[in-house]
Each structure stands twice: as C-alpha cells, then as structure tokens.
Scaffold this motif. Structure first.
Motif, PDB file in Angstrom:
ATOM      1  N   ASP A 273      48.673  37.481  44.900  1.00  0.00           N
ATOM      2  CA  ASP A 273      49.014  38.795  44.354  1.00  0.00           C
ATOM      3  C   ASP A 273      47.771  39.509  43.825  1.00  0.00           C
ATOM      4  N   GLY A 274      47.979  40.694  43.256  1.00  0.00           N
ATOM      5  CA  GLY A 274      46.859  41.509  42.793  1.00  0.00           C
ATOM      6  C   GLY A 274      46.106  40.928  41.623  1.00  0.00           C
ATOM      7  N   MET A 275      46.698  39.949  40.931  1.00  0.00           N
ATOM      8  CA  MET A 275      46.035  39.293  39.806  1.00  0.00           C
ATOM      9  C   MET A 275      45.306  38.019  40.227  1.00  0.00           C
ATOM     10  N   GLY A 276      45.372  37.709  41.531  1.00  0.00           N
ATOM     11  CA  GLY A 276      44.682  36.522  42.034  1.00  0.00           C
ATOM     12  C   GLY A 276      45.494  35.249  41.975  1.00  0.00           C
TER      13      GLY A 276
ATOM     14  N   ARG B 156      36.757  44.707  56.826  1.00  0.00           N
ATOM     15  CA  ARG B 156      38.184  44.472  56.619  1.00  0.00           C
ATOM     16  C   ARG B 156      38.785  43.674  57.784  1.00  0.00           C
TER      17      ARG B 156
ATOM     18  N   THR C  84      39.570  40.008  57.169  1.00  0.00           N
ATOM     19  CA  THR C  84      40.770  39.557  56.459  1.00  0.00           C
ATOM     20  C   THR C  84      41.843  39.062  57.423  1.00  0.00           C
TER      21      THR C  84
ATOM     22  N   HIS D 228      46.019  38.305  51.029  1.00  0.00           N
ATOM     23  CA  HIS D 228      45.812  38.991  49.757  1.00  0.00           C
ATOM     24  C   HIS D 228      46.574  40.313  49.785  1.00  0.00           C
TER      25      HIS D 228
ATOM     26  N   GLN E 141      46.630  42.685  47.406  1.00  0.00           N
ATOM     27  CA  GLN E 141      45.903  43.790  46.781  1.00  0.00           C
ATOM     28  C   GLN E 141      44.476  43.362  46.491  1.00  0.00           C
ATOM     29  N   GLY E 142      43.665  44.334  46.071  1.00  0.00           N
ATOM     30  CA  GLY E 142      42.309  44.019  45.637  1.00  0.00           C
ATOM     31  C   GLY E 142      41.269  44.263  46.707  1.00  0.00           C
ATOM     32  N   ASP E 143      40.027  43.877  46.384  1.00  0.00           N
ATOM     33  CA  ASP E 143      38.905  44.129  47.288  1.00  0.00           C
ATOM     34  C   ASP E 143      39.084  43.427  48.629  1.00  0.00           C
TER      35      ASP E 143
ATOM     36  N   GLU F 184      41.904  42.757  50.160  1.00  0.00           N
ATOM     37  CA  GLU F 184      43.273  42.958  50.637  1.00  0.00           C
ATOM     38  C   GLU F 184      43.375  42.774  52.145  1.00  0.00           C
TER      39      GLU F 184
END
Length: 204
Positions: free
Chosen positions: A60-63, A170, A173, A192, A194-196, A198
């Motif tokens: 998730d976006g929080m890792g 990108r 990914t 991933h 979200q985030g760098d 993603e």
C-alpha cells in the motif's frame, strides 16, 4: 424513460474486501465447499514449457503489505496460444491459462505455479513479449486493477504495450526478477499501489 423515485437513494459504494474471498475463494475464508477450488490449476500437468513460480506482495501507499489480496491471472501457453475458442492454436489438455491466487493472511505473500508463456501477437500483428495479465482486488481498492508481469530474462524492448509507457523508468515496475529456490524457478513481482515506485496499471 424510467421514472425517478425520489425516495430511493443511491446505494453506498464499498471496496471488495474482505468478503471477496467468501465468494471467489471460500477455502481461504474457512469454508470447505469444493473438492478443488476454481483457479488453482493454471497449466495442468501436461502443458509443455518451463515450469515457474510467480510470487510477490501487494504494497500500500504506506509501504505495508496488504494481506487480503485476491489476484487473477490470464496467460498464454509456452507456444503463445490462449485457451480460447478463437485462439491461434490448440493448447495441452488441462491448460486453462487462467488462475486465482490468494495472499497469505499473515504475510501478504501470494504465489502461483504455472508454465512460462510464449510471445503472443498484438492487435496489429506485432509480437508481444511473454507476459502474464493480472487483475487485483482487495480491501481499499474500489475498482479492480489490471497490470502485466514481464520477465527480466526476456527481450521486452519491442513489446508494443510496454512501449506505450512514456517514462522508461516506470516500465521497470512491470518486470519480474528471476531467481531459484531449491531447483524451482521463481519470479518475484511486488505490486506497489502508490508512491514513487507505483506499478503501472492499465485501463482495460
């Protein structure tokens, strides 16, 4: 034109989890309903090609890993043929080319075993690099996400879908990393949300 009824309100929206497992993977939710759940056997025992395991986590976006993920995979066989009535050629008996994986509720790790797919033609006739198509649902995801898994030991440079991604960094990914685990070929593919870093998702 249907008549509007002012006393009826719009139904509230809701994300897929955690109840998605009860309907799509009841065994994972603790319900012993089927002898064999649909989606566990992707390739069957008679399919030719390199046997591989694909695994990873959805982050998730929080890792943090998401631990109630359901993924579906759709793939061609080692000759680039899909198990479809309009496919280019026959597939081995038992080859479904479709499967379903559930993440481990403690670690978030998902995995499935299959055969490595071969190149397939794009709609304009150009060949696509070997890949898997993934659909991802979980708590917190309002609409299922679609992405692809490519393999680092294949030449992906001319793939027409990969080259639709404007930023080259990108594209990384979508690349699964190859290793071996006790003689088994393993491709690691972390997703991933979200985030760098993603993961690239496709609107299909």
């Amino acid at each position: 034109m249907p008549q509007e009824l002012p006393y009826l309100k719009e139904t509230a929206s809701q994300t897929a989890g955690p109840y998605v497992h009860i309907g799509l993977a009841p065994g994972a939710a603790g319900f012993d309903i089927y002898d064999q759940e649909l989606g566990h056997d992707i390739a069957g025992p008679d399919a030719a090609g390199e046997r591989i395991r694909v695994e990873g986590v959805v982050i998730d976006g929080m890792g943090a890993p998401i631990k109630d993920v359901l993924l579906e995979v759709w793939q061609a066989d080692a000759d680039g043929h899909y198990a479809h009535p309009e496919g280019r050629g026959p597939v081995a008996p038992g080859f479904r080319g479709w499967g379903r994986a559930i993440s481990d509720f403690a670690t978030g790790l998902w995995r499935f075993e299959t055969v490595k797919p071969g190149p397939t033609p794009w709609r304009d006739g150009r060949m696509q690099a070997p890949h898997l198509n993934l659909w991802i649902v979980a708590r917190g995801i309002n609409i299922g996400l679609n992405t692809r898994v490519y393999f680092e030991d294949e030449d992906n440079s001319a793939d027409p879908v990969m080259n639709l991604i404007e930023w080259e960094h990108r594209r990384d990914t979508l690349i699964a990393k190859r290793s071996e685990d006790d003689g088994v070929v393993v491709y690691r593919f972390d997703i991933h949300l979200q985030g760098d870093g993603e993961t690239v998702f496709f609107d299909v």
